[in-house]
Enzyme design. Structure first.
Site, PDB file in Angstrom:
ATOM      1  CD  GLN A 144     -23.903   9.061 -34.540  1.00 15.20           C
ATOM      2  OE1 GLN A 144     -23.426   9.091 -33.630  1.00 15.20           O
ATOM      3  NE2 GLN A 144     -24.766   8.186 -34.314  1.00 15.20           N
ATOM      4  N   GLY A 145     -23.202  13.120 -36.843  1.00 13.98           N
ATOM      5  CA  GLY A 145     -23.163  14.695 -36.647  1.00 13.98           C
ATOM      6  C   GLY A 145     -24.690  14.636 -36.401  1.00 13.98           C
ATOM      7  CE1 TYR A 146     -27.329  11.222 -36.167  1.00  8.04           C
ATOM      8  CE2 TYR A 146     -28.399   9.811 -33.828  1.00  8.04           C
ATOM      9  CZ  TYR A 146     -28.293  10.003 -35.628  1.00  8.04           C
ATOM     10  OH  TYR A 146     -28.508   9.224 -35.802  1.00  8.04           O
ATOM     11  CB  SER A 147     -23.329  15.985 -29.830  1.00 14.08           C
ATOM     12  OG  SER A 147     -24.150  14.818 -29.222  1.00 14.08           O
ATOM     13  CB  SER A 179     -16.167   9.801 -33.207  1.00 20.51           C
ATOM     14  OG  SER A 179     -16.970  10.130 -31.953  1.00 20.51           O
ATOM     15  CD  GLU A 262     -23.669   5.687 -31.185  1.00 19.45           C
ATOM     16  OE1 GLU A 262     -22.303   6.399 -30.713  1.00 19.45           O
ATOM     17  OE2 GLU A 262     -24.561   6.705 -31.553  1.00 19.45           O
ATOM     18  CD  GLU A 387     -26.827  11.584 -15.845  1.00 17.46           C
ATOM     19  OE1 GLU A 387     -25.740  11.803 -14.913  1.00 17.46           O
ATOM     20  OE2 GLU A 387     -26.155  11.725 -17.134  1.00 17.46           O
TER      21      GLU A 387
END
Length: 418
Positions: A144-147, A179, A262, A387
């Site tokens: 997963q390429g998010y952050s 990951s 998720e 948060e």
């Protein structure tokens, strides 16, 4: 104090009342696991898990492909996409029996629990035909390429860009905390596809092959000594034009759909794994005498209550799925499991006592509980910080005003505007 036994009910199911069909399904699952977790696969029992996903990777992926051949992957997917159309109850049963059998940690989570359901909900017929059979067969693994370095939990700050050139997208930028990127064949990545766009506007979700010259993966060494997280660099990486999920510019909606899975539905499998960890910790506490301490016994009992609450939160989330995807209420479950699991790591150190500070061997050979303690420090950060989850709950579930951030210095003593 008598510590509850966290063992899943052998035949009770949800609320202790299973139908005849569900009892038959439980027997089928249990029988198949007993008959197949043998030989080399028997040696993989209990391997993998938080901070230990590097363990016996080859045998675990062979096991999961064996499961696929037997029709035991993606059981909640519709039959037309390679699943079993299993009901919520049957999915619960499967996860319970999998935990009871002490079967190895799954390796195909990103594909089966995140990418697959997203394509079922939002993908094109071509994408479903191309990718879903290979996910179900565990022939292609996903990351997963998010952050990004400047967009961790603030996904709207994505800077990785993609430009449409002919019949391809050309991608440049960097992802971080990805990951299992070293083992993945494909990445589903959120990128900025409209120059000059800001925040949620102008994002797209692209399916990007990892085995190409324009993709470079650099492992990040964690506190545990393992490298499950990675940096991923895109330097003129390419993917076909039709490998965009949803319409170009619709990436924010796609990302929220995936994050819903998720934070929600996939929590059920996670919860059963956590229940297995708690069972082992209770056994350890009984064996070394820590359970005789009333304070430790009380904390173990509270942990049992927490994991059972987590179970029912997951079931409620699954029951509330709308239009194929969980709603923002899934963030409640994410906060719950992240804080519970981090607390379990801290409790494990107290159960072990002074011995928890000593490595099993040189130079840095950690045991199961030390791995758990160190890895679980990240639980309240990855998949969206606590948060961010609270903001989502406040704004999208409770309908509270949007948080406008810190006030200018000259206004900090004045009342905050509504």
């Amino acid at each position: 104090m008598e510590i509850p036994d966290p063992q899943p009910a052998a035949d009770g199911g949800i609320g202790g009342d299973e139908s005849r069909a569900d009892r038959a399904f439980r027997r089928e699952v249990r029988g198949w696991l007993a008959a197949n977790l043998t030989g080399d696969f028997a040696d993989a029992r209990g391997l993998g898990g938080p901070g230990r996903n590097h363990e016996a990777f080859d045998i675990r992926i062979a096991w999961e492909r064996h499961m696929a051949a037997g029709g035991w992957t993606c059981i909640g997917w519709p039959e037309e996409y390679g699943g079993r159309s299993a009901s919520i109850q049957q999915q619960v049963i499967f996860h319970e029996e999998y935990a009871l059998a002490d079967a190895p940690e799954r390796v195909n989570h990103m594909g089966e629990q995140l990418l697959g359901p997203t394509l079922i909900a939002l993908g094109t017929p071509h994408q479903r035909e191309r990718f879903l059979p290979r996910v179900a067969a565990v022939e292609e693994l996903w990351c997963q390429g998010y952050s990004e370095p400047g967009a961790g939990s603030d996904l709207a700050a994505i800077a990785t860009r993609a430009e449409r050139v002919g019949d391809q997208w050309v991608i440049n930028g960097q992802k971080v905390w990805t990951s299992h990127a070293r083992d993945a064949d494909w990445c589903f990545a959120i990128v900025r596809s409209e120059p000059g766009s800001r925040r949620q506007q102008g994002l797209s979700c692209l399916l990007v092959p990892m085995d190409q010259p324009g993709v470079r993966v650099r492992p990040i060494t964690q506190l545990t000594g393992a490298s499950e997280f990675n940096e991923v660099f895109f330097d003129d990486a390419r993917t076909d034009a039709d490998n965009v999920v949803g319409a170009p510019g619709d990436g924010w909606r796609v990302a929220m759909t995936t994050l819903g899975f998720e934070r929600g539905v996939s929590m059920l499998g996670r919860q059963v794994g956590y229940e297995r960890e708690l069972r082992r910790l209770i056994d350890t506490a009984r064996a070394n005498g820590a359970a005789d301490d009333p304070l430790i016994a009380d904390r173990l009992t509270r942990a049992w209550i927490g994991v059972r609450t987590m179970r029912f939160t997951a079931l409620r989330t699954m029951a509330g799925v709308r239009d194929g995807a969980p709603g923002p209420e899934a963030s409640i479950g994410k906060i719950h499991w992240a804080r519970w699991h981090r607390g379990l790591g801290e409790l494990a150190m107290d159960v072990l006592g002074a011995g928890s500070t000593v490595a099993e061997g040189a130079p840095y050979d950690l045991d199961r509980w030390q791995n758990l303690f160190l890895f679980s420090r990240a639980d309240t950060v990855y998949a969206g910080t606590d948060e961010i989850q609270r903001d989502i709950i406040a704004e999208r579930v409770l309908g509270l005003p949007r948080d406008r951030g810190p006030l200018p210095r000259d206004r900090r003593s004045r009342p905050h505007p509504a």
